[in-house]
Scaffold this motif. Sequence first.
Motif, short mmCIF file in Angstrom:
data_model
loop_
_atom_site.label_atom_id
_atom_site.label_comp_id
_atom_site.label_asym_id
_atom_site.label_seq_id
_atom_site.Cartn_x
_atom_site.Cartn_y
_atom_site.Cartn_z
N GLY A 163 0.60 -1.01 -0.34
CA GLY A 163 0.01 -0.43 -0.10
C GLY A 163 1.33 1.11 -0.03
N ALA A 164 0.45 2.29 0.28
CA ALA A 164 0.92 3.74 0.09
C ALA A 164 2.19 3.44 1.45
CB ALA A 164 -0.18 4.63 0.61
N SER A 165 2.12 3.01 2.43
CA SER A 165 3.14 3.12 3.45
C SER A 165 4.14 1.17 3.47
CB SER A 165 1.85 2.81 4.80
OG SER A 165 2.28 4.72 4.84
N GLY A 166 3.84 0.99 2.56
CA GLY A 166 4.37 -0.30 2.09
C GLY A 166 3.74 -1.56 2.42
N GLU A 215 -1.95 -6.43 7.55
CA GLU A 215 -2.42 -7.70 7.32
C GLU A 215 -3.20 -9.06 6.42
OE1 GLU A 215 -4.89 -8.44 9.72
OE2 GLU A 215 -3.25 -7.49 10.88
N ALA A 216 -2.30 -7.78 5.20
CA ALA A 216 -1.83 -8.16 3.69
C ALA A 216 -0.71 -9.85 4.17
CB ALA A 216 -1.25 -7.71 2.80
N VAL A 217 0.01 -9.31 4.41
CA VAL A 217 1.21 -10.50 5.14
C VAL A 217 0.72 -11.09 5.76
CG1 VAL A 217 3.73 -10.95 6.53
CG2 VAL A 217 3.17 -8.50 5.70
N LEU A 218 -0.05 -11.15 6.62
CA LEU A 218 -0.86 -12.98 7.88
C LEU A 218 -1.34 -13.69 6.69
CD1 LEU A 218 -1.35 -13.80 10.63
CD2 LEU A 218 -3.10 -12.37 10.36
N MET A 277 6.95 2.43 6.03
CA MET A 277 6.62 2.01 6.13
C MET A 277 6.45 2.72 7.68
SD MET A 277 7.42 -2.30 6.23
CE MET A 277 5.94 -3.09 7.84
N THR A 278 4.74 2.73 8.24
CA THR A 278 5.01 3.31 10.05
C THR A 278 5.82 2.96 10.78
OG1 THR A 278 2.70 2.46 10.36
CG2 THR A 278 2.80 4.99 9.25
N VAL A 279 6.37 3.25 12.46
CA VAL A 279 6.67 2.61 13.13
C VAL A 279 5.93 1.35 13.79
CG1 VAL A 279 7.21 3.11 15.19
CG2 VAL A 279 8.07 5.08 13.67
N GLN A 280 4.62 1.63 13.63
CA GLN A 280 3.29 1.05 13.98
C GLN A 280 3.30 0.00 13.23
OE1 GLN A 280 3.15 4.14 13.61
NE2 GLN A 280 2.37 5.18 15.75
N ALA A 281 3.71 -0.05 12.05
CA ALA A 281 3.49 -1.05 11.72
C ALA A 281 4.59 -1.81 11.14
CB ALA A 281 3.45 -0.47 9.81
N ARG A 282 5.59 -1.26 11.50
CA ARG A 282 6.68 -2.20 11.58
C ARG A 282 6.71 -2.86 13.19
NH1 ARG A 282 11.57 1.28 9.55
NH2 ARG A 282 10.29 2.75 7.68
N GLU A 283 6.62 -1.64 14.00
CA GLU A 283 6.24 -3.41 15.82
C GLU A 283 5.13 -4.18 15.30
OE1 GLU A 283 4.40 0.13 17.57
OE2 GLU A 283 6.36 1.01 18.31
N ARG A 284 4.02 -4.03 14.35
CA ARG A 284 3.24 -5.15 14.24
C ARG A 284 2.97 -6.21 13.57
NH1 ARG A 284 0.11 -9.09 15.28
NH2 ARG A 284 -1.58 -9.70 13.43
N LEU A 285 4.49 -5.96 12.49
CA LEU A 285 5.44 -6.75 11.39
C LEU A 285 6.25 -8.09 12.38
CD1 LEU A 285 5.51 -8.28 9.14
CD2 LEU A 285 7.37 -6.53 8.13
N LEU A 286 6.67 -7.08 13.99
CA LEU A 286 7.46 -8.11 14.06
C LEU A 286 6.81 -8.54 14.82
CD1 LEU A 286 10.70 -5.09 15.14
CD2 LEU A 286 10.83 -6.93 13.93
N GLN A 287 5.75 -8.06 15.78
CA GLN A 287 5.16 -9.23 16.46
C GLN A 287 4.63 -10.52 16.10
OE1 GLN A 287 2.09 -6.25 18.00
NE2 GLN A 287 3.48 -5.83 19.46
N LEU A 288 4.05 -9.98 14.43
CA LEU A 288 3.47 -11.31 13.35
C LEU A 288 4.44 -12.06 13.12
CD1 LEU A 288 1.19 -10.20 10.30
CD2 LEU A 288 3.20 -11.74 10.01
N THR A 302 15.49 1.24 12.27
CA THR A 302 15.09 0.18 10.87
C THR A 302 14.27 -1.05 12.32
OG1 THR A 302 17.27 -0.74 12.29
CG2 THR A 302 17.26 0.21 10.22
N LEU A 303 13.79 -2.09 11.20
CA LEU A 303 13.30 -2.91 11.35
C LEU A 303 14.01 -3.83 12.50
CD1 LEU A 303 11.04 -4.15 8.79
CD2 LEU A 303 10.09 -3.79 11.07
#
Length: 442
Positions: A167-170, A174-177, A207-218, A244-245
């Motif tokens: 998307g616009a922010s990487g 949810e698409a990764v999941l 990616m936003t910082v929040q999206a990075r945090e969520r990706l690492l959790q996922l 960075t991640l």
Amino acid sequence: MPATSPAAALDIAELHGSLTDPLLDAMNFLNEAVGRFPEALSFGAGRPTEGAFEPEQLAQHLQSYINHLEQQPGWDRDRIRTLLYQYGRTNGVIHDLIARTLENDEGIVVPPESVVVTTGCQEAMLVVLRALFARPEDTLLVSSPCYVGVTGAARLLDIAVRPVPEGASGPDTEAVLAAVRAVRAEGGRPRALYLVPDFANPSGASMTVQARERLLQLAEQEDLLVLEDNPYGFFVRTGSPRPTLKSMDRNRRVLYFGSFAKTALPGARVGYVVADQEVVGPQGERTLLADELSKIKSMTTVNTSAISQAVIGGMLVESGCRLREANAEATAYYRANMDTLLDELERHFPPARRAELGLHWNRPDGGFFLVVTVPFAADGKALERSARDHGVLWTAMSDFCFDGGGRNQLRLSCSALTHDQIVEGIGRLARFIEEEAAVAGG
């Protein structure tokens, strides 16, 4: 004289299937176009500016590294000569300087032994993919559109690839999941996700910082590794640098790809990967993944050129292992170029005209690239007309999308052009777009 039989020819069908894959032809096509139309202004190349490069500096950087070694305990002239002239440590000789630079610039704290110095970042990708993808069902998830270097490497290694829409922010988490679950439902094993979180090539998305945090959790939840590629992170246009991640990684889920092509010297062809994950052997013995990667590297390039590493090492020493600060001038240059690119697009296509044409583009927070959506097929034939009739080159976004996307999009890079070239080039591009839109509209 007796007749000679024709030389034996190889059947392409008997060679690896990647050789007929359009993916591997994508960049060659653009390079061919550059050669055929040398007077065309190119928004296609993603290479850095050469404005600050001087040939004499190479000797200076080399000497700086030699001076650095001379100051270290145990480094006499004979040992320095051997390092520079002979085959060297497979995992590299400037790993300690890279680790120090990563801590200063990115807050990434890893042992130097976890750094594998490679012949460009492309080798890092190839070596990592070969090590991680061991089973036929292992699948690489990639943010789509995606840099062709990693998908091309996967194709060479016969690794299954699953695109994750960006998307616009990487990449959306949810698409990764959803992709992870879809791969598992088909009997595959989602092994790793490749992405560029900052100013991605080709989209320019971050990616936003929040999206990075969520990706690492996922990633932890789904037992997924993350392959983070960060060639453009220094070049911020608006806002502040995002972490960075890898700097946020607490469970060693992230392998971090780095390169000095954009931040130091592309001609040196020096990249690296941080692989600080532990590997457990059959008897319970533990090693670093970096040590396992060195086994593969020893069968590809044996070791990365010591001379190239010494030149890069000298640049790191000269900067105090703070490349972000050393790139301040380059960052300002790329920021100004992106601003000029956006301003010129706006000048030639004000809102009312954009609405009439169905034309739009994104506004990246930094990096080299942006994407323009146009009302016609932005394919190889259109690129030919653009170069031949209007003297301007760009890159088709369809080259980066192997799921059928990007057909009406083109990528523009602002990194290798001057201000005046961007102004002239967007004028040419605007005339091309207007002409193509008129034809497409009948």
